[in-house]
Design a protein around this motif. Structure first.
Motif, PDB file in Angstrom:
ATOM      1  N   UNK A   1       0.832  -1.207   0.000  1.00 56.96           N
ATOM      2  CA  UNK A   1       0.000   0.000   0.000  1.00 56.96           C
ATOM      3  C   UNK A   1       0.863   1.252   0.000  1.00 56.96           C
ATOM      4  N   UNK A   2       0.537   2.192  -0.888  1.00 53.09           N
ATOM      5  CA  UNK A   2       1.295   3.445  -1.006  1.00 53.09           C
ATOM      6  C   UNK A   2       0.394   4.628  -0.691  1.00 53.09           C
ATOM      7  N   UNK A   3       0.602   5.291   0.446  1.00 52.65           N
ATOM      8  CA  UNK A   3      -0.147   6.514   0.736  1.00 52.65           C
ATOM      9  C   UNK A   3       0.132   7.587  -0.313  1.00 52.65           C
ATOM     10  N   UNK A   4      -0.801   8.496  -0.476  1.00 56.16           N
ATOM     11  CA  UNK A   4      -0.604   9.600  -1.420  1.00 56.16           C
ATOM     12  C   UNK A   4       0.255  10.699  -0.825  1.00 56.16           C
ATOM     13  N   UNK A   5       0.338  10.764   0.506  1.00 54.24           N
ATOM     14  CA  UNK A   5       1.035  11.875   1.160  1.00 54.24           C
ATOM     15  C   UNK A   5       1.870  11.367   2.326  1.00 54.24           C
ATOM     16  N   UNK A   6       2.888  12.137   2.662  1.00 57.87           N
ATOM     17  CA  UNK A   6       3.663  11.876   3.867  1.00 57.87           C
ATOM     18  C   UNK A   6       2.870  12.281   5.101  1.00 57.87           C
ATOM     19  N   UNK A   7       3.046  11.542   6.187  1.00 58.95           N
ATOM     20  CA  UNK A   7       2.563  12.014   7.477  1.00 58.95           C
ATOM     21  C   UNK A   7       3.261  13.333   7.797  1.00 58.95           C
ATOM     22  N   UNK A   8       2.628  14.240   8.539  1.00 60.87           N
ATOM     23  CA  UNK A   8       3.263  15.521   8.849  1.00 60.87           C
ATOM     24  C   UNK A   8       4.653  15.392   9.465  1.00 60.87           C
ATOM     25  N   UNK A   9       4.886  14.386  10.298  1.00 61.32           N
ATOM     26  CA  UNK A   9       6.217  14.258  10.898  1.00 61.32           C
ATOM     27  C   UNK A   9       7.263  13.914   9.845  1.00 61.32           C
ATOM     28  N   UNK A  10       6.869  13.161   8.823  1.00 60.11           N
ATOM     29  CA  UNK A  10       7.803  12.848   7.727  1.00 60.11           C
ATOM     30  C   UNK A  10       8.043  14.084   6.878  1.00 60.11           C
ATOM     31  N   UNK A  11       6.983  14.835   6.623  1.00 57.94           N
ATOM     32  CA  UNK A  11       7.147  16.091   5.887  1.00 57.94           C
ATOM     33  C   UNK A  11       8.066  17.044   6.651  1.00 57.94           C
ATOM     34  N   UNK A  12       7.939  17.078   7.973  1.00 56.89           N
ATOM     35  CA  UNK A  12       8.813  17.921   8.793  1.00 56.89           C
ATOM     36  C   UNK A  12      10.264  17.479   8.666  1.00 56.89           C
TER      37      UNK A  12
ATOM     38  N   UNK B   1       2.860  15.363  15.988  1.00 56.17           N
ATOM     39  CA  UNK B   1       1.538  15.019  15.445  1.00 56.17           C
ATOM     40  C   UNK B   1       1.441  13.542  15.070  1.00 56.17           C
ATOM     41  N   UNK B   2       0.314  12.918  15.424  1.00 55.78           N
ATOM     42  CA  UNK B   2       0.071  11.533  15.032  1.00 55.78           C
ATOM     43  C   UNK B   2      -0.827  11.440  13.797  1.00 55.78           C
ATOM     44  N   UNK B   3      -1.073  12.557  13.145  1.00 59.85           N
ATOM     45  CA  UNK B   3      -1.787  12.538  11.862  1.00 59.85           C
ATOM     46  C   UNK B   3      -0.949  11.729  10.873  1.00 59.85           C
ATOM     47  N   UNK B   4      -1.579  10.857  10.126  1.00 63.84           N
ATOM     48  CA  UNK B   4      -0.846  10.038   9.178  1.00 63.84           C
ATOM     49  C   UNK B   4      -0.164   8.841   9.804  1.00 63.84           C
ATOM     50  N   UNK B   5      -0.487   8.558  11.062  1.00 62.61           N
ATOM     51  CA  UNK B   5       0.016   7.377  11.760  1.00 62.61           C
ATOM     52  C   UNK B   5      -1.183   6.464  12.004  1.00 62.61           C
ATOM     53  N   UNK B   6      -1.056   5.175  11.669  1.00 64.47           N
ATOM     54  CA  UNK B   6      -2.170   4.249  11.858  1.00 64.47           C
ATOM     55  C   UNK B   6      -2.575   4.248  13.330  1.00 64.47           C
ATOM     56  N   UNK B   7      -3.816   4.576  13.593  1.00 62.12           N
ATOM     57  CA  UNK B   7      -4.285   4.726  14.964  1.00 62.12           C
ATOM     58  C   UNK B   7      -4.572   3.368  15.596  1.00 62.12           C
TER      59      UNK B   7
END
Length: 414
Positions: A82-93, A176-182
């Motif tokens: 599976x390939x997400x379309x976007x980086x999680x915010x922590x990866x973008x940071x 931020x845990x946005x973009x992290x599997x909850x």
């Protein structure tokens, strides 16, 4: 191990290029990964920025954290490829700081208890811990200078102790845990692994955009309470010995150290952790349970089966218990005159076998409290397995937690 600060200094001085730094990591991965199995995949051709405070620093990303350039499989065949379309915010940071998210690191499926195949770098017959198994093992093996992990029970602090690295579970929601599997939205916390306390402080300060976290190098005359968490089963003798050794080191460094017994409400809060975690995972993994139950590993499947029976009233009562304990912890630090707590990071050294990830009983309360925790390697067993301790401070005082851990780290080294 690879030191993040050493690599940064060499790059800043011109003795090493960012490309060269990533090359060193690739060489280390080629040498150690076959025996450790800490990585899910490695980017064959990542962009390597030449500017930024972390330019050239390769980072491992736990495989429940979204990455646009690499698959995110959650440690499960359900999400294979599976390939997400976007980086999680922590990866973008990380990317904005110049870092290179080079590899995805192994995670137990959906960050629960079913183990990975990753081996402890200090003894291949022992677990590296979990659920952030690959991140801890990769840093310990010298394959990466920095790796991200998450903690819902003890998934940063415990594997850091088992693998002999510094692990940081920051204050709740500092990262931020946005973009992290909850797994559990009230407990999931994003953190990191590094080779030393200064490395970890530098990385966390940059990730959180809070320079004071790294600037808080002088811990001063700390008042440290030794907490043995009597509401838990007793630890192994090596964990008790490591705690005593860390306490003596803190005293040599000028800290005032005393035994401290937590009030009864914290034992009640410790017991409440499970109800909160299990009630929430029933919802956060509802789709996987409904549509792919047979593909879930046995421990997680059994936990989800049991969670279906948790009543909302029990969940609400557990949340109230946790809330009262968090308020009480403020009093421990303010009215009882403690700057930091020193306690076990794990019941002992990493257990033998790869069929488990160890016990998180000395971690769960502090995750529930939302306070900053730092694993500090202290000792080795006769078999060469690391044993660590855990430093804890009040909510939002992440810089002090790292400063206290750094004070003990230096005293142990000297």
């Amino acid at each position: 191990m690879l030191s993040l600060l050493d690599l940064c200094a060499r790059i800043d001085s011109g003795r090493l290029t960012p490309e060269g730094a990533v090359g060193l990591v690739r060489e280390a991965i080629a040498a150690r990964e076959p025996e450790i199995g800490a990585l899910v995949c490695v980017d064959p051709a990542p962009a390597i920025p030449t500017t930024g405070p972390l330019a050239g620093i390769a980072v491992g990303i736990k495989d429940i954290i979204d990455t646009a350039d690499l698959p995110t499989a959650m440690g499960s065949p359900i999400y294979a490829g599976w390939r997400p379309r976007a980086d999680a915010p922590v990866v973008a940071r990380l990317k904005s700081l110049g870092a290179v998210p080079l590899a995805k690191t192994t995670t137990t499926p959906f960050a629960f208890l079913d183990p990975t195949a990753t081996r402890n770098p200090h003894h291949p017959g022992h677990t590296p811990g979990g659920s952030s198994a690959g991140s801890a093992a990769a840093v310990a093996a010298g394959m990466l200078p920095l790796a991200l992990g998450t903690q819902t029970g003890g998934s940063i602090i415990r594997p850091a102790a088992f693998c002999g690295v510094v692990g940081v579970k920051p204050s709740f929601r500092l990262l931020p845990t946005v973009g992290v599997k909850c797994y559990s939205w009230a407990l999931d916390t994003l953190g990191l692994f590094a080779a030393s306390v200064p490395d970890a402080a530098h990385a966390l300060a940059l990730l959180a955009d809070r320079p004071a976290i790294a600037a808080h190098a002088d811990a001063g005359a700390l008042r440290i309470g030794i907490v043995r968490q009597d509401f838990c089963a007793a630890p192994d003798p090596e964990a008790e010995a490591a705690l005593a050794r860390a306490a003596r080191a803190a005293e040599r460094a000028g800290a005032r150290v005393r035994d401290y017994a937590l009030p009864a409400r914290f034992g009640e809060a410790f017991a409440a952790h499970a109800a909160i975690q299990d009630y929430e995972v029933r919802q956060s993994l509802a789709w996987e349970y409904a549509t792919h139950r047979d593909a879930l590993p046995p421990r997680l499947r059994a936990a989800l089966d049991a969670a279906q029976g948790i009543e909302t009233a029990a969940y609400d009562a557990a949340r109230r218990t946790a809330h009262h304990a968090r308020r009480g912890l403020k009093e421990v630090f303010s009215e009882d005159g403690l700057d930091a707590i020193l306690t076990y990071a794990a019941p002992g050294a990493a257990p033998a076998g790869l069929d488990q990830t160890g016990d998180s009983r000395f971690n769960r309360l502090w995750t529930l409290m939302g306070v900053p925790c730092v694993t500090l390697p202290v000792d080795r067993t006769s078999a060469g397995l690391p044993v660590g301790v855990q430093v804890i401070t009040r909510f939002g005082d992440d810089g002090r937690a790292l400063a206290a851990a750094g004070l003990i780290e230096r005293a142990l080294r000297d």
